[in-house]
Design a protein around this motif. Structure first.
Motif, PDB file in Angstrom:
ATOM      1  N   UNK A  73       0.819  -1.216   0.000  1.00 55.51           N
ATOM      2  CA  UNK A  73       0.000   0.000   0.000  1.00 55.51           C
ATOM      3  C   UNK A  73       0.857   1.273   0.000  1.00 55.51           C
ATOM      4  N   UNK A  74       1.872   1.400   0.867  1.00 57.89           N
ATOM      5  CA  UNK A  74       2.744   2.571   0.779  1.00 57.89           C
ATOM      6  C   UNK A  74       3.491   2.648  -0.554  1.00 57.89           C
ATOM      7  N   UNK A  75       3.852   1.486  -1.100  1.00 53.97           N
ATOM      8  CA  UNK A  75       4.540   1.464  -2.394  1.00 53.97           C
ATOM      9  C   UNK A  75       3.684   2.087  -3.492  1.00 53.97           C
ATOM     10  N   UNK A  76       2.413   1.721  -3.505  1.00 56.97           N
ATOM     11  CA  UNK A  76       1.514   2.267  -4.534  1.00 56.97           C
ATOM     12  C   UNK A  76       1.402   3.785  -4.404  1.00 56.97           C
ATOM     13  N   UNK A  77       1.292   4.275  -3.165  1.00 62.94           N
ATOM     14  CA  UNK A  77       1.174   5.712  -2.945  1.00 62.94           C
ATOM     15  C   UNK A  77       2.427   6.445  -3.410  1.00 62.94           C
ATOM     16  N   UNK A  78       3.587   5.906  -3.058  1.00 63.10           N
ATOM     17  CA  UNK A  78       4.857   6.548  -3.406  1.00 63.10           C
ATOM     18  C   UNK A  78       5.141   6.421  -4.907  1.00 63.10           C
ATOM     19  N   UNK A  79       4.773   5.289  -5.499  1.00 66.15           N
ATOM     20  CA  UNK A  79       5.030   5.080  -6.928  1.00 66.15           C
ATOM     21  C   UNK A  79       4.334   6.135  -7.781  1.00 66.15           C
ATOM     22  N   UNK A  80       3.144   6.530  -7.377  1.00 63.60           N
ATOM     23  CA  UNK A  80       2.419   7.554  -8.133  1.00 63.60           C
ATOM     24  C   UNK A  80       3.158   8.889  -8.081  1.00 63.60           C
ATOM     25  N   UNK A  88      13.775   7.790 -10.537  1.00 62.03           N
ATOM     26  CA  UNK A  88      13.978   6.336 -10.537  1.00 62.03           C
ATOM     27  C   UNK A  88      13.628   5.737  -9.176  1.00 62.03           C
ATOM     28  N   UNK A  89      12.801   4.694  -9.186  1.00 56.95           N
ATOM     29  CA  UNK A  89      12.347   4.049  -7.952  1.00 56.95           C
ATOM     30  C   UNK A  89      12.373   2.540  -8.147  1.00 56.95           C
ATOM     31  N   UNK A  90      12.869   1.829  -7.154  1.00 57.01           N
ATOM     32  CA  UNK A  90      12.796   0.368  -7.183  1.00 57.01           C
ATOM     33  C   UNK A  90      12.384  -0.124  -5.802  1.00 57.01           C
ATOM     34  N   UNK A  91      11.333  -0.951  -5.758  1.00 57.09           N
ATOM     35  CA  UNK A  91      10.939  -1.552  -4.495  1.00 57.09           C
ATOM     36  C   UNK A  91      11.543  -2.947  -4.407  1.00 57.09           C
ATOM     37  N   UNK A  92      12.155  -3.277  -3.288  1.00 56.44           N
ATOM     38  CA  UNK A  92      12.704  -4.620  -3.132  1.00 56.44           C
ATOM     39  C   UNK A  92      11.659  -5.659  -2.779  1.00 56.44           C
ATOM     40  N   UNK A  93      10.481  -5.206  -2.309  1.00 58.24           N
ATOM     41  CA  UNK A  93       9.553  -6.175  -1.720  1.00 58.24           C
ATOM     42  C   UNK A  93       8.076  -5.867  -1.914  1.00 58.24           C
ATOM     43  N   UNK A  94       7.732  -4.799  -2.602  1.00 55.31           N
ATOM     44  CA  UNK A  94       6.320  -4.482  -2.830  1.00 55.31           C
ATOM     45  C   UNK A  94       5.738  -5.362  -3.925  1.00 55.31           C
ATOM     46  N   UNK A  95       4.805  -6.239  -3.568  1.00 54.18           N
ATOM     47  CA  UNK A  95       4.341  -7.265  -4.502  1.00 54.18           C
ATOM     48  C   UNK A  95       3.038  -6.940  -5.220  1.00 54.18           C
ATOM     49  N   UNK A  96       2.353  -5.859  -4.846  1.00 57.03           N
ATOM     50  CA  UNK A  96       1.108  -5.498  -5.528  1.00 57.03           C
ATOM     51  C   UNK A  96       1.365  -5.300  -7.022  1.00 57.03           C
ATOM     52  N   UNK A 107      10.286   0.350 -10.711  1.00 56.42           N
ATOM     53  CA  UNK A 107      10.708  -1.037 -10.878  1.00 56.42           C
ATOM     54  C   UNK A 107      10.546  -1.815  -9.577  1.00 56.42           C
ATOM     55  N   UNK A 108      10.677  -3.142  -9.683  1.00 53.91           N
ATOM     56  CA  UNK A 108      10.661  -3.977  -8.477  1.00 53.91           C
ATOM     57  C   UNK A 108      11.670  -5.109  -8.644  1.00 53.91           C
ATOM     58  N   UNK A 109      12.074  -5.695  -7.486  1.00 57.57           N
ATOM     59  CA  UNK A 109      13.048  -6.783  -7.492  1.00 57.57           C
ATOM     60  C   UNK A 109      12.448  -8.085  -6.976  1.00 57.57           C
TER      61      UNK A 109
END
Length: 223
Positions: A73-80, A88-96, A107-109
């Motif tokens: 949920x925080x990932x989605x808010x920040x990604x926008x 450039x943004x990469x989340x190591x663990x945001x799975x949504x 991006x995601x890892x």
């Protein structure tokens, strides 16, 4: 990252890992001849706190790249926000699944929620020979609902009957109503796609109810 609060174990782990990587890179001379300066703020697992921390990082600290956020949920808010700023943004663990749809710079890892749901349904059918399945999930969390929906669809394709799909409100501590309904159907497996704090409470109440279904989880159980 959530450095305190109900999902702090994930945030602290990510924060420590990034610190190790930054130290290693800086010890080898940095990137493009420059040392990396790493800054982290606690967003407590809350989307509003996360967007506030993001704004501070961009406006005050003048960051050039972002590692995080950590949970969905925080990932989605920040990604926008990052997509709007072309940062450039990469989340190591945001799975949504939605996180990386907001911009080409996001991006995601890690794997995504539909993959987890599909994999667990396949495992239940092929390895556990399950014929019936139930789901208990957090109806207010995109992470939990994403896995639950994917599992339900995949389970039906595998020929399993989904006897119950029981949602609960975020931050609930009493799951007896949902578990009573599930116990009445006596499914072969029970999927609990939620974070570790909820898992601990739910499993305790499952034992109290005497439910004997095999329990399935997702990466949120790590903790």
């Amino acid at each position: 990252a959530p450095l305190t609060g109900s999902v702090a174990q994930y945030g602290v782990a990510v924060d420590n890992a990034v610190k190790m990587a930054v130290d290693d890179i800086n010890d080898k001379g940095g990137l493009l001849g420059k040392r990396i300066k790493y800054i982290s703020y606690d967003e407590k697992g809350d989307p509003t706190e996360a967007t506030n921390a993001y704004t501070r990082l961009v406006d005050q600290d003048k960051i050039v790249a972002l590692i995080g956020d950590v949970t969905s949920a925080p990932c989605e808010a920040v990604a926008q926000q990052a997509a709007r700023d072309k940062l450039p943004m990469i989340t190591p663990s945001g799975t949504s699944e939605a996180i990386t749809t907001y911009g080409e710079n996001v991006f995601r890892a890690c794997f995504i929620d539909p993959y987890q749901g599909q994999l667990m349904a396949n495992y239940a059918a092929k390895k556990l020979n399950a014929k019936t399945a139930a789901i208990l999930y957090d109806s207010g969390d995109p992470y939990s609902t994403g896995i639950a929906d994917a599992f339900e669809e995949a389970a039906k394709k595998e020929g399993m009957e989904v006897t119950n799909k029981e949602g609960y409100a975020s931050k609930s501590t009493d799951f007896k109503t949902q578990l009573t309904k599930i116990k009445g159907k006596n499914p072969d497996v029970l999927l609990i796609p939620v974070y570790y704090g909820d898992v601990a409470l739910i499993v305790d109440q499952i034992q109290q109810q005497g439910i004997t279904s095999k329990l399935l989880g997702a990466d949120g159980c790590d903790g």
